[in-house]
Enzyme design. Structure first.
Site, mmCIF file in Angstrom:
data_model
loop_
_atom_site.group_PDB
_atom_site.id
_atom_site.type_symbol
_atom_site.label_atom_id
_atom_site.label_comp_id
_atom_site.label_asym_id
_atom_site.label_seq_id
_atom_site.Cartn_x
_atom_site.Cartn_y
_atom_site.Cartn_z
ATOM 1 N N GLU A 203 45.230 43.428 36.131
ATOM 2 C CA GLU A 203 44.043 43.550 36.985
ATOM 3 C C GLU A 203 42.872 44.213 36.252
ATOM 4 O O GLU A 203 42.728 45.441 36.279
ATOM 5 C CB GLU A 203 44.377 44.357 38.255
ATOM 6 N N LYS B 278 44.952 39.288 38.293
ATOM 7 C CA LYS B 278 44.275 39.749 39.524
ATOM 8 C C LYS B 278 42.835 40.112 39.167
ATOM 9 O O LYS B 278 42.544 41.245 38.785
ATOM 10 C CB LYS B 278 45.021 40.951 40.107
HETATM 11 P P1 13P Z 1 40.975 45.711 47.337
HETATM 12 O O1 13P Z 1 41.354 44.338 47.766
HETATM 13 O O2 13P Z 1 40.690 46.658 48.466
HETATM 14 O O3 13P Z 1 39.918 45.711 46.265
HETATM 15 O O4 13P Z 1 42.265 46.353 46.662
HETATM 16 C C1 13P Z 1 43.007 45.579 45.817
HETATM 17 C C2 13P Z 1 43.665 46.425 44.811
HETATM 18 O O5 13P Z 1 44.864 46.375 44.655
HETATM 19 C C3 13P Z 1 42.848 47.289 43.973
HETATM 20 O O6 13P Z 1 43.588 47.705 42.867
#
Ligand code: 13P
Length: 339
Positions: A178, A220
């Protein structure tokens, strides 16, 4: 670890029509969320809240996996005292775990961040596997503005993501990679595009350099948006076009799926953007495109709950509604009239 089993887990996480619930808020982040509804953030209340989400009847139709925080991985359902990982597994929902230790000031930078958590990670992953986690999440944070991001910030965060991903795979755990570009600020959507392209490109170069199996990971990313304070806000179609373009340029088709973060968008925007991208890509998409939302899945439910036991049925309904609409969006079958 066999490539096949990592690939099997990854495919299950992004199965058509299902997506991931990010319920891995650290205790300080959970306190921020609970402060909004005047609920004390203690261990019991966090357990009650997560139990409410996970026991929403039929959620497994829309939710393929849940990202848990260390504390939650060790908690249990309130009614039958079943450890959450076992309970989720029994529903066909893959339990996952946030393993990074948060974003901290990057030495030598002008207020940029680097994500910590590599020290001792191998040992922690082994314990998490024993506790039932089959995927993990590591988030890096990149900001736009004040001549940021620097190439140093992009480079060290990409390096960290790849080190984490390689360690996960050695332990039989699918890494969610991510690299989040924060959409706070007044930057244009074009600036978001340029930065997202550089970050994704650098991240995939590091993943390649460190022998990460692309078939056994999930990306992600953020969507490409106008900064939230930008006077000119891009339309749903522009966001979808630009996000799909950058993904096609940077993400190899060996990656089974892309599960977006919501990043502070409104619930309805997050659903509409995902839907528009799936409509553009259609059946020939190289990856399954789905959600891994925190706030955009939970916000209405959190508000409806407000810490009151009597509100639980309404709150579960609110959560299931967002989950169902995002499920439709992951197939390109959502329409705003369904709201
Ligand atoms: P949000 O969808 O609230 O951005 O959170 C996703 C997430 O896992 C952030 O690390």
């Amino acid at each position: 670890m066999e490539l096949n089993s990592l690939n099997e887990i990854a495919n299950k996480m992004v199965e058509k029509g299902r997506g991931i619930l990010a319920a891995d808020e650290s205790s300080p982040t959970c306190k921020k969320r609970f402060d909004l509804i005047n609920v004390e953030s203690n261990e019991l209340n966090r357990n009650i809240y997560r139990d409410m989400l996970f026991t929403s009847e039929g959620m497994e139709e829309f939710i393929s996996g849940v990202i848990l925080f260390d504390e939650t991985l060790r908690q249990s359902t309130l009614k039958d005292n079943i450890p959450f990982p076992d309970y989720l597994y029994s529903l066909g929902v893959v339990p996952g775990i946030k393993v990074d230790k948060g974003a901290h000031p990057l030495a030598g930078s002008n207020d940029e961040k680097v994500t910590d958590g590599l020290d001792g990670l191998n040992t922690r992953l082994k314990e998490y596997y024993e506790l039932g986690a089959r995927f993990a999440k590591w988030r890096s944070v990149i900001t736009i503005g004040n001549s940021a991001p620097s190439s140093t910030c992009i480079g060290v965060n990409a390096h960290g993501l790849a080190r984490y991903a390689a360690l996960c795979q050695e332990n039989g755990i699918v890494p969610i990679v991510e690299p989040e570009i924060i959409m706070d600020g007044d930057h244009s959507i074009e600036e978001s595009f340029v930065v997202t392209e550089e970050v994704l490109y650098t991240t995939f170069y590091e993943l390649y350099s460190q022998n990460v199996l692309l078939e056994g990971m999930i990306l992600k990313p953020n969507m490409v948006l106008s900064g939230y304070d930008c006077p000119k806000q891009a339309s749903v179609e522009e966001v979808a076009e630009m996000t799909v373009t950058v993904l096609k340029r940077c993400v190899p088709s060996a990656v089974p799926g892309i599960a977006f973060l919501s990043g502070g968008q409104s619930d309805e925007d997050a659903t509409a953007h995902l839907n528009a991208m799936n409509q553009i890509l259609g059946d020939n998409s190289p990856w399954n495109l789905t959600y891994s939302y925190g706030r955009a899945l939970q916000a209405p439910s959190l508000k409806a709950w407000s810490g009151e036991t009597n509100n639980i049925p309404e709150a579960q309904k609110a959560f299931l509604k967002r989950a169902k609409l995002n499920s439709l969006a992951s197939k390109g079958e959502y329409n705003s009239s369904m709201e």
